[in-house]
Design an enzyme around this catalytic site. Sequence first.
Site, PDB file in Angstrom:
ATOM      1  N   GLU A 222       0.875  -1.178   0.000  1.00 47.86           N
ATOM      2  CA  GLU A 222       0.000   0.000   0.000  1.00 47.86           C
ATOM      3  C   GLU A 222       0.907   1.221   0.000  1.00 47.86           C
ATOM      4  OE1 GLU A 222      -3.038  -0.274  -0.549  1.00 47.86           O
ATOM      5  OE2 GLU A 222      -3.384  -2.382  -0.131  1.00 47.86           O
ATOM      6  N   CYS A 256      -1.790   9.425   2.724  1.00 43.51           N
ATOM      7  CA  CYS A 256      -1.387   8.911   1.409  1.00 43.51           C
ATOM      8  C   CYS A 256      -2.454   9.143   0.348  1.00 43.51           C
ATOM      9  CB  CYS A 256      -1.049   7.432   1.492  1.00 43.51           C
ATOM     10  SG  CYS A 256      -2.400   6.391   2.068  1.00 43.51           S
TER      11      CYS A 256
END
Length: 470
Positions: A222, A256
């Site tokens: 991720e 993010c």
Amino acid sequence: MSSLPESKMNTIIDDQVYFQKRTFFDADRTKSIDFRMKQLNHLENMIRNNETEILTALSKDLGKPAFEAYTSEIGVLYKEIQEAKKHLRLWMKPTKVKTPLILHPSSSYMLKEPLGVVLIIGPWNYPFQLLLAPVIGAIAAGNCIVLKPSDQTPHISQLIYELIHQTFASDFISVVLGDGANVGDQLLERFRFDHVFFTGSPGVGRHIAMKAAAQLVPVTLELGGKSPVIVEKSANLDVAAKRIVWSKFFNAGQTCVCPDYLLIQEEVKNEFITLLKKHIRSFFGEDAMKSKSYGRIINDRRMDTLRGLMSQGTIIHGGRIEETHHYIEPTLIDDVTLEDDIMKEEIFGPLLPIMTYRTQEEAVAIIRKNRYPLALYLYTESSSVESFFMEKVEFGGGCINNGMVHLMNAQLPFGGVGGSGIGAYHGKHSFDRFSHTKSIVKTSTRLDPSLRYAPYTEKKLRIAKHYFSK
């Protein structure tokens, strides 16, 4: 909360960290639904009984406002745990599938089985939630787990260490602390995990993938990328500005999936910038440093990086820096180009560069300079514009007329594409991520057709051609 001995903070990896879990797993201790449900309850109770300590540690490490910390680090974990507990029996149930006639008399089904011993490595920006969210899927799927929290958030990492070791048997779940690069390399070089789940930067993700590949260990990565937010001229500009300010400056931009840069259609640029400034002031006041709703930058190194990025373009709002408080004001930057560093790397801070576009094709061309973003956000009231960007741009996930909230739906897989990640999780997708699907064909012995057996004849070939050509 007691302090950890210095030796614990610089852990030399003990073989027991791995081999106790392998023994525990091989004894089938994790495979029953009762065991898995019990461990999910333990995890939920661990969080509920220590909310104050968790919020305090997150405030010490990142200056997180309590509302942001609770909603993004604690509340979403409760929802994930509840989702897993509600559906776990169904997820574990063998799934029947159709069987082609040529395999008669047979039935076919799929079994979900745990992978074994898995390694989960967490980041610093959401150091509690992003470490423990995959743990939910790993527990639900029946795995044993080694956790490696970020060394950049010492207070919450220390708390996680203590809470996990108070809550779970060490041969089921344990935490390893210490310098991220050294400890991570030790773990990946000395032991063969059945899966590695990493959340963090693309550079570190690439390194972990190479280490894991040496032992043919599958990975979930991720990562991140430059996630655009597009504001098209038909958008509800006031609502768009409000939602962009919220999503961009949540956790001081250290997310993010937050909007990394703004693509605004030329006709509405000036009006929209005015609205952005208005909502920054309405959220955080005239001096965001005094606001209890605004976070801080993780460390000096990140401050230095962000200061360098602020030297490019023209600051049209904000720009104030207070080194001792790790504070950077919510900042809007105009006049940036694709050649500037701020448009070549993920920002991870409260800086919003602004670029304009005239046509949809031009916007896509800009996005493709930083291809495969983790997220994309589009503000428009036009269904045709919506369709154009959804079809033309490759991205992990995103929102239309909103920002970041797709992460809150456990029914949706969360993950990147291309350089922004490998694999996805959340809800059942987490369970699947930490499971192997075993495919089974079960055939009765009461009948035993001779078609597939030698000697092969012309008649058998005709039957086979007839079957496979249909």
